[in-house]
Design a protein around this motif. Structure first.
Motif, short mmCIF file in Angstrom:
data_model
loop_
_atom_site.label_atom_id
_atom_site.label_comp_id
_atom_site.label_asym_id
_atom_site.label_seq_id
_atom_site.Cartn_x
_atom_site.Cartn_y
_atom_site.Cartn_z
N TRP A 46 34.36 42.22 35.59
CA TRP A 46 35.29 42.11 36.65
C TRP A 46 36.77 42.56 36.51
O TRP A 46 37.69 43.18 37.15
CB TRP A 46 35.66 40.45 36.74
CG TRP A 46 36.11 39.99 35.05
CD1 TRP A 46 35.08 39.17 34.53
CD2 TRP A 46 37.50 39.83 34.66
NE1 TRP A 46 36.55 38.48 33.34
CE2 TRP A 46 37.56 38.91 34.14
CE3 TRP A 46 38.72 39.48 36.33
CZ2 TRP A 46 38.96 38.12 33.32
CZ3 TRP A 46 39.38 39.71 34.87
CH2 TRP A 46 39.84 38.69 33.62
N LEU A 58 33.85 40.68 40.54
CA LEU A 58 34.12 39.20 40.59
C LEU A 58 33.14 38.17 40.05
O LEU A 58 33.48 37.52 39.62
CB LEU A 58 35.05 38.50 41.43
CG LEU A 58 36.83 39.48 41.60
CD1 LEU A 58 37.34 39.55 43.06
CD2 LEU A 58 36.92 39.94 40.20
N LEU A 61 32.80 36.59 37.32
CA LEU A 61 33.23 34.90 35.85
C LEU A 61 32.88 33.99 36.56
O LEU A 61 32.39 33.12 35.67
CB LEU A 61 34.49 35.12 36.97
CG LEU A 61 35.43 35.80 36.60
CD1 LEU A 61 36.97 35.88 38.17
CD2 LEU A 61 35.98 36.04 35.48
N GLY A 66 27.08 36.29 34.94
CA GLY A 66 28.06 36.56 34.29
C GLY A 66 27.15 38.08 33.84
O GLY A 66 27.56 39.37 34.09
#
Length: 138
Positions: A46, A58, A61, A66
């Motif tokens: 990110w 993003l 996160l 992830g």
């Protein structure tokens, strides 16, 4: 006029390429040198996604998502960055992505060094009077 930059990439210093499709968001054919693995996207996730305007990055996160996002950013991040942000030229794009890759290499190298140091430090020291074979001296 074409100029050789410090990283060896040729740059069109005084001309804007009308065929530059960066930042258009369209799935046009990518110029040569744009597609490929993104070490910056893979390692920084990110953090890399924000300046490259790859907003789906993003999702890195999100704890469970992830790792998957890191792999996707590695695989498709460069293409997405080309389409999401306006770049001066392919050479400019490549220079910026190369810097991200070099930074990723430094971070990975430091992480490996730190891991080796921790593992080496956590090994139990032999007790006095013991050899590496584990037998006591008489």
């Amino acid at each position: 006029m074409r100029e050789r930059m410090e990283d060896g990439v040729l740059d069109d210093a005084n001309s804007k390429d009308p065929a530059n499709t960066s930042g258009s968001g369209r799935p046009d054919r990518l110029p040569e040198g744009v597609a490929g693995w993104s070490w910056g996207g893979f390692v920084f996730s990110w953090i890399w996604a924000i300046p490259n305007r790859t907003w789906w990055g993003l999702l890195g996160l999100v704890p469970v998502v992830g790792l998957v996002m890191r792999v996707l950013l590695g695989l498709k991040g460069r293409q997405s960055a080309w389409r999401s942000r306006r770049w001066d030229s392919v050479a400019h794009f490549r220079r910026v992505q190369r810097r991200w890759s070099m930074a990723a290499g430094v971070v990975v190298a430091l992480a490996v060094i730190a891991l080796v140091a921790v593992v080496a430090h956590d090994r139990p020291a032999p007790r006095s009077g013991e050899h590496a074979g584990g037998q006591l001296e008489l």
